[in-house]
Design a protein around this motif. Sequence first.
Motif, PDB file in Angstrom:
ATOM      1  N   MET A 129       3.008 -11.042  -3.763  1.00  0.00           N
ATOM      2  CA  MET A 129       1.665 -10.449  -3.673  1.00  0.00           C
ATOM      3  C   MET A 129       0.958 -10.485  -5.026  1.00  0.00           C
ATOM      4  SD  MET A 129       2.329  -6.987  -1.469  1.00  0.00           S
ATOM      5  CE  MET A 129       3.595  -7.013  -0.205  1.00  0.00           C
ATOM      6  N   ASN A 137       8.548  -5.207   4.590  1.00  0.00           N
ATOM      7  CA  ASN A 137       7.986  -6.520   4.263  1.00  0.00           C
ATOM      8  C   ASN A 137       8.752  -7.654   4.919  1.00  0.00           C
ATOM      9  OD1 ASN A 137       5.759  -5.708   2.768  1.00  0.00           O
ATOM     10  ND2 ASN A 137       6.949  -5.475   0.892  1.00  0.00           N
ATOM     11  N   ASN A 138       9.922  -7.340   5.492  1.00  0.00           N
ATOM     12  CA  ASN A 138      10.713  -8.365   6.174  1.00  0.00           C
ATOM     13  C   ASN A 138      10.852  -8.092   7.664  1.00  0.00           C
ATOM     14  OD1 ASN A 138      11.822 -10.412   4.131  1.00  0.00           O
ATOM     15  ND2 ASN A 138      11.914  -8.433   3.108  1.00  0.00           N
ATOM     16  N   LEU A 178       0.121  -3.781  -2.372  1.00  0.00           N
ATOM     17  CA  LEU A 178      -0.216  -2.654  -1.505  1.00  0.00           C
ATOM     18  C   LEU A 178       0.907  -1.632  -1.632  1.00  0.00           C
ATOM     19  CD1 LEU A 178      -1.578  -4.475   1.672  1.00  0.00           C
ATOM     20  CD2 LEU A 178      -2.830  -3.498  -0.244  1.00  0.00           C
ATOM     21  N   ASP A 218       1.504  -9.979   7.458  1.00  0.00           N
ATOM     22  CA  ASP A 218       2.074  -9.358   6.263  1.00  0.00           C
ATOM     23  C   ASP A 218       0.987  -9.009   5.252  1.00  0.00           C
ATOM     24  OD1 ASP A 218       1.552 -11.640   4.749  1.00  0.00           O
ATOM     25  OD2 ASP A 218       3.584 -12.420   4.960  1.00  0.00           O
ATOM     26  N   ASP A 219       1.387  -8.303   4.183  1.00  0.00           N
ATOM     27  CA  ASP A 219       0.431  -7.796   3.200  1.00  0.00           C
ATOM     28  C   ASP A 219      -0.282  -8.919   2.452  1.00  0.00           C
ATOM     29  OD1 ASP A 219       1.212  -5.306   3.935  1.00  0.00           O
ATOM     30  OD2 ASP A 219       2.341  -4.858   2.106  1.00  0.00           O
ATOM     31  N   ILE A 220       0.405 -10.041   2.288  1.00  0.00           N
ATOM     32  CA  ILE A 220      -0.209 -11.131   1.527  1.00  0.00           C
ATOM     33  C   ILE A 220      -1.396 -11.701   2.304  1.00  0.00           C
ATOM     34  CG2 ILE A 220       0.199 -13.373   0.428  1.00  0.00           C
ATOM     35  CD1 ILE A 220       3.099 -12.432  -0.004  1.00  0.00           C
ATOM     36  N   ASP A 221      -1.250 -11.769   3.622  1.00  0.00           N
ATOM     37  CA  ASP A 221      -2.386 -12.218   4.444  1.00  0.00           C
ATOM     38  C   ASP A 221      -3.609 -11.347   4.152  1.00  0.00           C
ATOM     39  OD1 ASP A 221      -0.758 -14.102   5.723  1.00  0.00           O
ATOM     40  OD2 ASP A 221      -0.097 -12.654   7.227  1.00  0.00           O
ATOM     41  N   TRP A 222      -3.373 -10.038   4.052  1.00  0.00           N
ATOM     42  CA  TRP A 222      -4.483  -9.097   3.807  1.00  0.00           C
ATOM     43  C   TRP A 222      -5.036  -9.267   2.395  1.00  0.00           C
ATOM     44  CZ3 TRP A 222      -5.967  -5.130   0.615  1.00  0.00           C
ATOM     45  CH2 TRP A 222      -6.961  -4.267   1.086  1.00  0.00           C
ATOM     46  N   LEU A 223      -4.130  -9.353   1.407  1.00  0.00           N
ATOM     47  CA  LEU A 223      -4.560  -9.421   0.006  1.00  0.00           C
ATOM     48  C   LEU A 223      -5.373 -10.685  -0.293  1.00  0.00           C
ATOM     49  CD1 LEU A 223      -1.378  -8.071  -1.796  1.00  0.00           C
ATOM     50  CD2 LEU A 223      -3.692  -7.118  -2.018  1.00  0.00           C
ATOM     51  N   SER A 256      -2.386 -12.415  -6.009  1.00  0.00           N
ATOM     52  CA  SER A 256      -3.637 -11.637  -6.044  1.00  0.00           C
ATOM     53  C   SER A 256      -3.731 -10.643  -7.195  1.00  0.00           C
ATOM     54  CB  SER A 256      -3.772 -10.863  -4.729  1.00  0.00           C
ATOM     55  OG  SER A 256      -2.813  -9.822  -4.674  1.00  0.00           O
ATOM     56  N   ILE A 314      -6.795   1.698   1.894  1.00  0.00           N
ATOM     57  CA  ILE A 314      -6.858   1.383   3.330  1.00  0.00           C
ATOM     58  C   ILE A 314      -6.696   2.695   4.094  1.00  0.00           C
ATOM     59  CG2 ILE A 314      -5.763   0.126   5.222  1.00  0.00           C
ATOM     60  CD1 ILE A 314      -4.757  -1.892   3.139  1.00  0.00           C
ATOM     61  N   SER A 372       8.868  -9.963  -1.982  1.00  0.00           N
ATOM     62  CA  SER A 372       7.593 -10.124  -1.253  1.00  0.00           C
ATOM     63  C   SER A 372       6.444  -9.552  -2.071  1.00  0.00           C
ATOM     64  CB  SER A 372       7.639  -9.406   0.094  1.00  0.00           C
ATOM     65  OG  SER A 372       8.600  -9.983   0.928  1.00  0.00           O
ATOM     66  N   ASP A 385      -5.563   5.496   6.374  1.00  0.00           N
ATOM     67  CA  ASP A 385      -4.218   5.747   6.912  1.00  0.00           C
ATOM     68  C   ASP A 385      -3.292   4.561   6.626  1.00  0.00           C
ATOM     69  OD1 ASP A 385      -2.107   7.070   8.082  1.00  0.00           O
ATOM     70  OD2 ASP A 385      -2.557   6.327  10.091  1.00  0.00           O
ATOM     71  N   GLY A 386      -3.290   4.176   5.360  1.00  0.00           N
ATOM     72  CA  GLY A 386      -2.454   3.053   4.969  1.00  0.00           C
ATOM     73  C   GLY A 386      -2.234   3.099   3.477  1.00  0.00           C
ATOM     74  N   PRO A 387      -1.734   2.021   2.914  1.00  0.00           N
ATOM     75  CA  PRO A 387      -1.459   1.997   1.476  1.00  0.00           C
ATOM     76  C   PRO A 387      -2.721   1.786   0.650  1.00  0.00           C
ATOM     77  CG  PRO A 387      -0.925  -0.113   2.460  1.00  0.00           C
ATOM     78  CD  PRO A 387      -1.382   0.766   3.582  1.00  0.00           C
ATOM     79  N   TYR A 407      -1.938   1.249   9.247  1.00  0.00           N
ATOM     80  CA  TYR A 407      -2.055  -0.115   8.723  1.00  0.00           C
ATOM     81  C   TYR A 407      -0.765  -0.901   8.989  1.00  0.00           C
ATOM     82  CZ  TYR A 407      -1.634  -3.861   5.297  1.00  0.00           C
ATOM     83  OH  TYR A 407      -1.393  -5.066   4.705  1.00  0.00           O
ATOM     84  N   ARG A 420       2.140 -21.432   1.174  1.00  0.00           N
ATOM     85  CA  ARG A 420       0.761 -21.068   1.544  1.00  0.00           C
ATOM     86  C   ARG A 420      -0.264 -21.977   0.861  1.00  0.00           C
ATOM     87  NH1 ARG A 420       0.754 -15.290   3.453  1.00  0.00           N
ATOM     88  NH2 ARG A 420       2.903 -14.579   3.206  1.00  0.00           N
ATOM     89  N   LYS A 432       8.588 -13.011  10.136  1.00  0.00           N
ATOM     90  CA  LYS A 432       7.501 -12.341  10.837  1.00  0.00           C
ATOM     91  C   LYS A 432       7.792 -12.316  12.335  1.00  0.00           C
ATOM     92  CE  LYS A 432       3.683 -13.705   7.798  1.00  0.00           C
ATOM     93  NZ  LYS A 432       2.359 -14.336   7.741  1.00  0.00           N
TER      94      LYS A 432
END
Lengths: 199, 455
Positions: free
Chosen positions: B150, A115-116, B158, A178-183, B154, B17, B146, B19-21, A168, B46, A2
């Motif tokens: 996800m 993603n990287n 995305l 990253d996307d996982i933070d959002w999910l 979850s 989202i 990655s 203007d996003g995925p 986004y 995490r 990141k």
Amino acid sequence: MKQKFDIIESTCVPLPVENVDTDQIIPARFLKATGRDEKFFGENLFRDWRFHADGTPEPSFVLNDPRYSGCILVAGRNFGSGSSREHAAWAIAGYGFRVVISSFFADIHKNNELNNFVLPVVVSEGFLSELFASISADPKMKVRVDVPSQRVTNLATGRSERFELNSYKKYCLMNALDDIDWLLEQKEAIEDFEKKSRR
Amino acid sequence: MNTLFDKIWDSHVVKSIEDGPQQLYIDRLYCHEVTTPQAFEGLRARGIRCFRPDKIFCMPDHNTPTHDQDKPIADPVSKAQVDTLERNAAEFGLTHYGMMSPDNGIIHVVGPEKGLSLPGMTIVCGDSHTSTHGAMGAVAFGIGTSEVEMVLASQCILQQKPKSMSIRIEGKLGPGVTAKDLALFLMMRISTSGATGYFVEYRGEAVRSLSMEGRLTLCNLSIEMGARGGFIAPDETTFEYIKGREFAPKGADWDAAVEYWKTLRSGDDAVFDREILFDASEVAPMVTYGTNPGMGIPVDGTVPEDAAPHSLAYMGFAPGEKMLGRKVDYVFLGACTNGRIEDFRAFASIVKGRRKAEGVVAWLVPGSWAVRRQIEEEGLDRILEASGFEIRQPGCSACLAMNDDKVPAGKYCVSTGNRNFEGRQGPGARTILASPLTAAAAAVTGVITDPRTML
């Protein structure tokens, strides 16, 4: 890894080859690692083009050519085709590239780069061929990649183009999210969806 | 608009989202040992668990040796990766079919054969050949590590919604012409990036006429056209295949499921972003001459004059050269592309009553233990053994040579796998992609041969 994106100005490493597949970016025998050590993957980026079987460098390959350096890789059309291996993106990041410029990327690899925190910049064929010519004429020429304004500029010729990046992903790149933070914040919405659709 | 792809995709969108995925709900995640260790490591870092462990199935396939699987894997690095998957599955409470489990095999062979991949589902795996499961009438596609993380975290990813493409193939495939040839033909015509950015629906008489095995082969190769995935609307052939499988719905649930599955078709008014039409009678048995799967020609054709010199140098071919009669050193039958029962039947149909050519090394690798058991039940093993062939234990094997099944530098291998990239089957190995029939013809003659002369 990141990291925040803003404006990058750098010399470029040119790879004017089309259809570079992810097996060339990182061969399958390097996929056995269970960790994410980007240094290891970076050292083996383009392994079989870059080194002979005995480990000695192939002098004609661009990564072994001292004239070229920088954090921007410029590659031919259809970059990253084939296998979904994210190790290819780890290798590119691990070598030290932050941006890859091409006229066309394969879908999965493009996502893997994003993603990287490696930015794939799609430019027109005309921009790309002019850029290869500029680098060839002067390996010290620079390119500016301006993420906030989504513009890529060949500083040798002044040619500039807008590149696509949805707002986004732009927000994520500029803020190192990253996307996982959002999910992970969507748990309730996911549970509601499951109830509603009986999954 | 109103394509089957739209229907399945849109019904899985949890949130869009601006203007996003889109946040897409995933019904099934498959995990193999190569592309998941870092994703599980991410969960640990995490401090989180898997969100829906019952929707996730794990099995090693890439590193597994194709002999002596009852003994520990000799390569310590491969062993560590296979062991890591088992440990991660246990730690996170996921179903795991280990190497010697009767349920093990290549993930894209096992999923459909166990009834885990069903019509209308969204299916992902850290593997580009996840498109295979599209044959069941599912939206199935490969993702990166990655993205695996996800889904573990979850049950969603995305994604930008891909565009839709219809590839319609009308007419009938000729004798000796298989789904593999059809796929190689499509790549020859539209190139390896011709479908990038799209999700493909295969339609038309030639597609409808394919068996499930043939459909799995065709959908498997969608990624080699650049497509994110490719699928076929479910029909009686699909339902017949699924019925009675371990994870298929049973009893009243079965009837309800079939009712729903029958609605899974593109509307008569469906509008695709791109439509292409081909005539099946134009398709011949195919072979590749270059270093990407789009570099194919009919087996009786000649290497194109304008072929990329770098590829030809790697392959040791010259423009204008005939492929027929070229010497072959290795033959590989297997992979998620052609490791199913029908592929072994096809191979056996050619070699029956003939002998393996002197000097050819042949690797016959079933896609799963279930396939191998069926080979034995049908007596194909006796036919193959009588012709000098040995059947190995299941895994990805020489398709990408992560185990010991490597083709030496400079040697030619007729492979039923999916990629002929430089070094794919081992550093310096020269891969010629073909169907199981063409591979069998090469195995008994020792040279590239038109299988239609041997049917």
